[in-house]
Design an enzyme around this catalytic site. Structure first.
Site, PDB file in Angstrom:
ATOM      1  N   ARG A   1      -2.188  -5.535  -8.356  1.00  0.00           N
ATOM      2  CA  ARG A   1      -1.097  -6.476  -8.065  1.00  0.00           C
ATOM      3  C   ARG A   1      -1.006  -7.549  -9.133  1.00  0.00           C
ATOM      4  O   ARG A   1      -0.004  -7.741  -9.768  1.00  0.00           O
ATOM      5  CB  ARG A   1      -1.313  -7.118  -6.692  1.00  0.00           C
ATOM      6  CG  ARG A   1      -1.096  -6.141  -5.545  1.00  0.00           C
ATOM      7  CD  ARG A   1      -1.667  -6.665  -4.267  1.00  0.00           C
ATOM      8  NE  ARG A   1      -3.100  -6.920  -4.434  1.00  0.00           N
ATOM      9  CZ  ARG A   1      -3.853  -7.561  -3.592  1.00  0.00           C
ATOM     10  NH1 ARG A   1      -3.315  -8.045  -2.512  1.00  0.00           N
ATOM     11  NH2 ARG A   1      -5.145  -7.732  -3.807  1.00  0.00           N
TER      12      ARG A   1
ATOM     13  N   HIS B   1       0.842  -1.208   0.000  1.00  0.00           N
ATOM     14  CA  HIS B   1       0.000   0.000   0.000  1.00  0.00           C
ATOM     15  C   HIS B   1       0.874   1.254   0.000  1.00  0.00           C
ATOM     16  O   HIS B   1       0.611   2.210  -0.726  1.00  0.00           O
ATOM     17  CB  HIS B   1      -0.871   0.053   1.266  1.00  0.00           C
ATOM     18  CG  HIS B   1      -1.939  -0.981   1.354  1.00  0.00           C
ATOM     19  ND1 HIS B   1      -2.043  -1.850   2.414  1.00  0.00           N
ATOM     20  CD2 HIS B   1      -2.964  -1.293   0.527  1.00  0.00           C
ATOM     21  CE1 HIS B   1      -3.101  -2.634   2.250  1.00  0.00           C
ATOM     22  NE2 HIS B   1      -3.669  -2.331   1.106  1.00  0.00           N
TER      23      HIS B   1
ATOM     24  N   LYS C   1     -16.289  -6.411   6.308  1.00  0.00           N
ATOM     25  CA  LYS C   1     -15.074  -7.241   6.292  1.00  0.00           C
ATOM     26  C   LYS C   1     -14.629  -7.650   7.701  1.00  0.00           C
ATOM     27  O   LYS C   1     -13.641  -8.355   7.849  1.00  0.00           O
ATOM     28  CB  LYS C   1     -13.931  -6.462   5.625  1.00  0.00           C
ATOM     29  CG  LYS C   1     -14.029  -6.383   4.117  1.00  0.00           C
ATOM     30  CD  LYS C   1     -12.728  -5.871   3.520  1.00  0.00           C
ATOM     31  CE  LYS C   1     -12.591  -6.309   2.080  1.00  0.00           C
ATOM     32  NZ  LYS C   1     -11.260  -5.999   1.531  1.00  0.00           N
TER      33      LYS C   1
ATOM     34  N   SER D   1      -3.093  -7.665   3.075  1.00  0.00           N
ATOM     35  CA  SER D   1      -3.265  -7.476   4.517  1.00  0.00           C
ATOM     36  C   SER D   1      -3.598  -8.798   5.198  1.00  0.00           C
ATOM     37  O   SER D   1      -3.127  -9.078   6.307  1.00  0.00           O
ATOM     38  CB  SER D   1      -4.361  -6.453   4.791  1.00  0.00           C
ATOM     39  OG  SER D   1      -4.045  -5.232   4.192  1.00  0.00           O
TER      40      SER D   1
END
Ligand code: COA
Length: 157
Positions: free
Chosen positions: A91, A18, A42, A129
Protein backbone atom coordinates in the site's frame (compact mmCIF):
# COMPACT_ATOMS: atom_id res chain seq x y z
CA UNK A 1 3.16 -25.95 -15.71
CA UNK A 2 0.22 -24.75 -13.62
CA UNK A 3 0.96 -21.34 -12.09
CA UNK A 4 -0.19 -21.62 -8.47
CA UNK A 5 -0.04 -18.70 -6.07
CA UNK A 6 -0.86 -18.03 -2.44
CA UNK A 7 -2.27 -14.71 -1.21
CA UNK A 8 -1.79 -14.83 2.56
CA UNK A 9 -3.14 -12.61 5.29
CA UNK A 10 -5.07 -12.43 8.51
CA UNK A 11 -8.15 -10.95 6.81
CA UNK A 12 -9.72 -9.66 10.01
CA UNK A 13 -11.84 -8.90 8.02
CA UNK A 14 -11.20 -8.96 4.26
CA UNK A 15 -11.48 -5.46 2.75
CA UNK A 16 -11.93 -4.19 -0.80
CA UNK A 17 -8.17 -3.54 -0.79
CA UNK A 18 -7.47 -7.24 -0.20
CA UNK A 19 -10.09 -8.17 -2.79
CA UNK A 20 -8.40 -5.95 -5.38
CA UNK A 21 -5.10 -7.80 -4.85
CA UNK A 22 -6.78 -11.23 -4.97
CA UNK A 23 -8.63 -10.36 -8.23
CA UNK A 24 -5.43 -9.14 -9.84
CA UNK A 25 -3.52 -12.22 -8.69
CA UNK A 26 -6.31 -14.42 -10.10
CA UNK A 27 -6.01 -12.72 -13.48
CA UNK A 28 -2.26 -13.49 -13.65
CA UNK A 29 -2.22 -17.01 -12.23
CA UNK A 30 -3.92 -20.30 -13.06
CA UNK A 31 -4.86 -21.07 -9.46
CA UNK A 32 -4.85 -18.85 -6.39
CA UNK A 33 -5.27 -20.03 -2.81
CA UNK A 34 -6.18 -17.33 -0.33
CA UNK A 35 -4.45 -18.46 2.85
CA UNK A 36 -6.19 -17.17 5.97
CA UNK A 37 -3.71 -17.21 8.85
CA UNK A 38 -4.78 -18.04 12.38
CA UNK A 39 -2.56 -15.15 13.60
CA UNK A 40 -3.42 -15.93 17.23
CA UNK A 41 -0.89 -13.31 18.39
CA UNK A 42 -2.98 -10.59 16.76
CA UNK A 43 -6.08 -11.58 18.80
CA UNK A 44 -8.38 -11.26 15.77
CA UNK A 45 -11.92 -9.96 16.16
CA UNK A 46 -13.37 -12.71 13.95
CA UNK A 47 -12.59 -16.39 14.61
CA UNK A 48 -10.49 -18.14 11.96
CA UNK A 49 -13.36 -20.06 10.33
CA UNK A 50 -15.53 -16.94 10.16
CA UNK A 51 -12.70 -14.98 8.49
CA UNK A 52 -12.24 -17.79 5.96
CA UNK A 53 -16.00 -17.96 5.35
CA UNK A 54 -16.15 -14.23 4.64
CA UNK A 55 -13.20 -14.45 2.23
CA UNK A 56 -14.88 -17.41 0.51
CA UNK A 57 -18.11 -15.45 0.10
CA UNK A 58 -16.31 -12.34 -1.15
CA UNK A 59 -14.36 -14.31 -3.77
CA UNK A 60 -17.09 -16.72 -4.93
CA UNK A 61 -17.21 -14.96 -8.35
CA UNK A 62 -13.57 -15.90 -9.02
CA UNK A 63 -13.50 -19.44 -10.41
CA UNK A 64 -9.75 -20.04 -9.97
CA UNK A 65 -9.67 -18.85 -6.35
CA UNK A 66 -10.01 -21.12 -3.33
CA UNK A 67 -9.77 -20.27 0.35
CA UNK A 68 -8.09 -22.18 3.16
CA UNK A 69 -7.27 -21.49 6.78
CA UNK A 70 -3.73 -22.28 7.93
CA UNK A 71 -1.71 -22.30 11.12
CA UNK A 72 1.88 -23.06 10.16
CA UNK A 73 4.81 -21.38 8.43
CA UNK A 74 3.76 -19.81 5.14
CA UNK A 75 6.58 -21.59 3.29
CA UNK A 76 5.27 -24.95 4.57
CA UNK A 77 1.72 -24.11 3.53
CA UNK A 78 2.97 -23.08 0.07
CA UNK A 79 4.81 -26.41 -0.24
CA UNK A 80 1.64 -28.32 0.75
CA UNK A 81 -0.23 -26.49 -2.02
CA UNK A 82 2.60 -26.95 -4.54
CA UNK A 83 2.62 -23.17 -5.01
CA UNK A 84 5.78 -21.32 -6.02
CA UNK A 85 4.52 -17.76 -5.78
CA UNK A 86 3.27 -15.60 -2.93
CA UNK A 87 1.33 -12.51 -4.00
CA UNK A 88 1.09 -9.59 -1.57
CA UNK A 89 -0.21 -6.06 -1.79
CA UNK A 90 1.95 -3.03 -1.12
CA UNK A 91 0.00 0.00 0.00
CA UNK A 92 2.50 2.60 1.08
CA UNK A 93 6.18 2.90 1.79
CA UNK A 94 5.42 1.92 5.38
CA UNK A 95 4.54 -1.61 4.20
CA UNK A 96 7.87 -1.96 2.44
CA UNK A 97 10.21 -2.56 5.36
CA UNK A 98 8.08 -5.33 6.88
CA UNK A 99 7.48 -6.97 3.50
CA UNK A 100 11.19 -6.71 2.69
CA UNK A 101 11.98 -8.61 5.89
CA UNK A 102 9.26 -11.24 5.30
CA UNK A 103 10.39 -11.78 1.73
CA UNK A 104 14.02 -12.21 2.78
CA UNK A 105 13.04 -14.65 5.53
CA UNK A 106 10.74 -16.71 3.32
CA UNK A 107 13.39 -16.86 0.62
CA UNK A 108 15.94 -18.04 3.16
CA UNK A 109 13.53 -20.77 4.24
CA UNK A 110 12.64 -21.78 0.68
CA UNK A 111 14.70 -20.42 -2.18
CA UNK A 112 12.18 -21.63 -4.78
CA UNK A 113 9.35 -19.56 -3.35
CA UNK A 114 9.03 -16.21 -5.11
CA UNK A 115 7.12 -13.22 -3.69
CA UNK A 116 5.40 -10.84 -6.08
CA UNK A 117 4.16 -7.46 -4.87
CA UNK A 118 1.19 -5.68 -6.40
CA UNK A 119 0.80 -1.97 -5.70
CA UNK A 120 -2.57 -1.04 -4.22
CA UNK A 121 -4.45 1.60 -6.21
CA UNK A 122 -4.72 5.08 -4.60
CA UNK A 123 -8.25 4.50 -3.34
CA UNK A 124 -7.07 1.59 -1.17
CA UNK A 125 -3.68 2.96 -0.09
CA UNK A 126 -4.99 4.03 3.31
CA UNK A 127 -7.30 1.06 3.91
CA UNK A 128 -6.63 -1.58 6.56
CA UNK A 129 -8.66 -4.10 8.50
CA UNK A 130 -8.08 -2.28 11.79
CA UNK A 131 -9.37 1.01 10.33
CA UNK A 132 -12.49 -0.81 9.14
CA UNK A 133 -12.95 -2.46 12.56
CA UNK A 134 -12.60 0.90 14.29
CA UNK A 135 -15.08 2.63 11.97
CA UNK A 136 -17.57 -0.20 12.50
CA UNK A 137 -17.12 -0.07 16.27
CA UNK A 138 -18.37 3.52 16.18
CA UNK A 139 -21.34 2.54 14.06
CA UNK A 140 -20.01 4.13 10.84
CA UNK A 141 -21.15 2.84 7.46
CA UNK A 142 -18.28 0.72 6.11
CA UNK A 143 -20.01 -0.50 2.96
CA UNK A 144 -17.69 1.43 0.64
CA UNK A 145 -14.63 -0.27 2.14
CA UNK A 146 -15.63 -3.93 2.42
CA UNK A 147 -17.62 -6.58 0.55
CA UNK A 148 -21.36 -6.66 1.51
CA UNK A 149 -21.00 -9.91 3.51
CA UNK A 150 -18.35 -8.25 5.71
CA UNK A 151 -20.45 -5.12 6.27
CA UNK A 152 -23.25 -7.42 7.43
CA UNK A 153 -20.95 -9.41 9.74
CA UNK A 154 -19.50 -6.23 11.28
CA UNK A 155 -22.97 -4.87 11.96
CA UNK A 156 -23.66 -7.93 14.13
CA UNK A 157 -20.48 -7.63 16.26
N1 COA B 1 -5.64 -3.86 1.38
C1 COA B 1 -6.05 -3.53 2.61
N2 COA B 1 -5.36 -3.84 3.73
C2 COA B 1 -4.24 -4.51 3.59
C3 COA B 1 -3.73 -4.89 2.35
C4 COA B 1 -4.50 -4.54 1.21
N3 COA B 1 -4.10 -4.84 -0.02
N4 COA B 1 -2.58 -5.53 2.53
C5 COA B 1 -2.37 -5.57 3.85
N5 COA B 1 -3.36 -4.95 4.49
C6 COA B 1 -3.46 -4.70 5.93
C7 COA B 1 -4.34 -5.66 6.66
O1 COA B 1 -5.66 -5.21 6.60
C8 COA B 1 -3.76 -5.59 8.06
O2 COA B 1 -4.26 -4.43 8.66
P1 COA B 1 -4.37 -4.28 10.26
O3 COA B 1 -3.04 -4.61 10.84
O4 COA B 1 -4.74 -2.87 10.36
O5 COA B 1 -5.45 -5.20 10.72
C9 COA B 1 -2.26 -5.36 7.83
O6 COA B 1 -2.17 -4.88 6.51
C10 COA B 1 -1.46 -6.60 8.02
O7 COA B 1 -2.01 -7.61 7.23
P2 COA B 1 -2.11 -9.14 7.64
O8 COA B 1 -3.19 -9.73 6.86
O9 COA B 1 -2.13 -9.34 9.11
O10 COA B 1 -0.88 -9.69 6.98
P3 COA B 1 0.63 -9.62 7.32
O11 COA B 1 1.27 -8.88 6.21
O12 COA B 1 0.86 -9.17 8.71
O13 COA B 1 1.03 -11.13 7.17
C11 COA B 1 0.88 -13.45 7.22
C12 COA B 1 0.27 -12.14 7.67
C13 COA B 1 -0.14 -14.49 7.49
C14 COA B 1 1.19 -13.43 5.74
C15 COA B 1 2.21 -13.68 7.97
O14 COA B 1 2.04 -13.35 9.34
C16 COA B 1 2.63 -15.11 7.86
O15 COA B 1 3.23 -15.47 6.86
N6 COA B 1 2.28 -15.93 8.89
C17 COA B 1 2.53 -17.35 8.89
C18 COA B 1 3.72 -17.69 9.79
C19 COA B 1 4.97 -17.33 9.07
O16 COA B 1 5.34 -17.95 8.09
N7 COA B 1 5.63 -16.30 9.58
C20 COA B 1 6.83 -15.80 8.97
C21 COA B 1 8.03 -16.40 9.59
S1 COA B 1 8.19 -16.04 11.31
Amino acid sequence: MTRRAITPGTFDPITNGHLDIICRAASMMDEVTVAVAKSAGKHPLFPLEERARLVRQATEHLPNVSVEAFDCLLVDFARQKDAHVIVKGLRAITDFEYEFQMNALNQQLDYNLETIFIMSPPEYMYLSSSIVRELASFGADVSQFVPPCVAKALAKV
